[in-house]
Scaffold this active site. Sequence first.
Site, PDB file in Angstrom:
ATOM      1  N   THR A 212       0.919  -1.012   0.100  1.00  0.00           N
ATOM      2  CA  THR A 212       0.023  -0.075   0.099  1.00  0.00           C
ATOM      3  C   THR A 212       0.894   1.194   0.015  1.00  0.00           C
ATOM      4  O   THR A 212       1.872   1.206   0.363  1.00  0.00           O
ATOM      5  CB  THR A 212      -0.946  -0.102   1.188  1.00  0.00           C
ATOM      6  OG1 THR A 212       0.049  -0.136   2.345  1.00  0.00           O
ATOM      7  CG2 THR A 212      -1.858  -1.184   1.339  1.00  0.00           C
ATOM      8  N   GLU A 260      -4.379   4.329   3.665  1.00  0.00           N
ATOM      9  CA  GLU A 260      -3.400   3.578   2.659  1.00  0.00           C
ATOM     10  C   GLU A 260      -4.203   3.190   1.665  1.00  0.00           C
ATOM     11  O   GLU A 260      -5.371   2.696   1.658  1.00  0.00           O
ATOM     12  CB  GLU A 260      -2.934   2.361   3.647  1.00  0.00           C
ATOM     13  CG  GLU A 260      -2.039   2.731   4.914  1.00  0.00           C
ATOM     14  CD  GLU A 260      -1.541   1.620   5.588  1.00  0.00           C
ATOM     15  OE1 GLU A 260      -0.805   0.743   4.984  1.00  0.00           O
ATOM     16  OE2 GLU A 260      -1.933   1.340   6.834  1.00  0.00           O
TER      17      GLU A 260
END
Length: 316
Positions: A212, A260
């Site tokens: 991420t 994220e």
Amino acid sequence: MQRWRGLEDIPEGWGRSVVTIGSYDGVHRGHQLIIGKAVERARELGIPAVVVTFDPHPSEVVRPGTHPPLLAPHHRRAELMADLGVDAVLVLPFTKEFSKLAPADFVAKVLVDKLHARIVVEGPNFRFGHKATGNVDTLAELGTTYDYTVEVVDLYESGAAGGGKPFSSTLARGLVAEGDVAGAMEVLGRPHRVEGVVVRGAQRGRELGFPTANVETLPHTAIPSDGVYAGLLQVEGEAMPAAVSVGTNPQFDGKERTVEAYAIDRVGLDLYGLHVGVDFLAYIRGQEKFDTLDALLERMAVDVKLARGLIAAAVD
């Protein structure tokens, strides 16, 4: 489009212009009506359209500690205004001294002496000057002295979002805070975007097979409630479908809230240090702590599948 910070940035010899004034956080659909009207009138007269706004938000100066979560930073607002046809944006530093300007002094210093306003376009609830004592009637009365006219545009569009409440920055912020990003999108006329620089996190996503981009968000950003969302990761002009997690990562006893974004089906991305945007399209689920790591991984795979479908439907 020209961007000025402070009255001293306005070019010498600046001529007549059509002006609108406001915080314009989010440049939502109500704001778009006002700004659009200013641009329309400017085009008819063959003169520039100017938006006057403030930094920081006036509430932070008048009532310290009350700075609202922001729907868009100033550079993003300027981009949105440019898309609407605005010719110049003037950002006025909002200080205690500035907050004490009487309405007549504000008009004389900003609208008359510097911008040479011919028309001022505002919404019906516009307030200005010391303790917000000026309104559209005050503005119009001063216009008879200073040779400009005032046009009032009703910005109160409404829709299904927020139970049919009129569109406003306050409504959009509330919807974002609740995680109703689809409702916020209706008010804004586009997805709500969170921006920031990609920084190194714990890198657990990479270890789990879902790397991420950990976005260090800008101060005072309006961040959706904790959960998982379908969205778009905006990187240097490219919109990448993404599954987005907001929260403290309770699976690993996290303490700080993070944003994220996992770029779906993208391999080998190196985004560290880049300024990116995350557009929120749809809510998938709330934040959860799973009994096992395998259960988490299974759910993440489902989240990605759901995100893929929701994104396809949103951008179709």
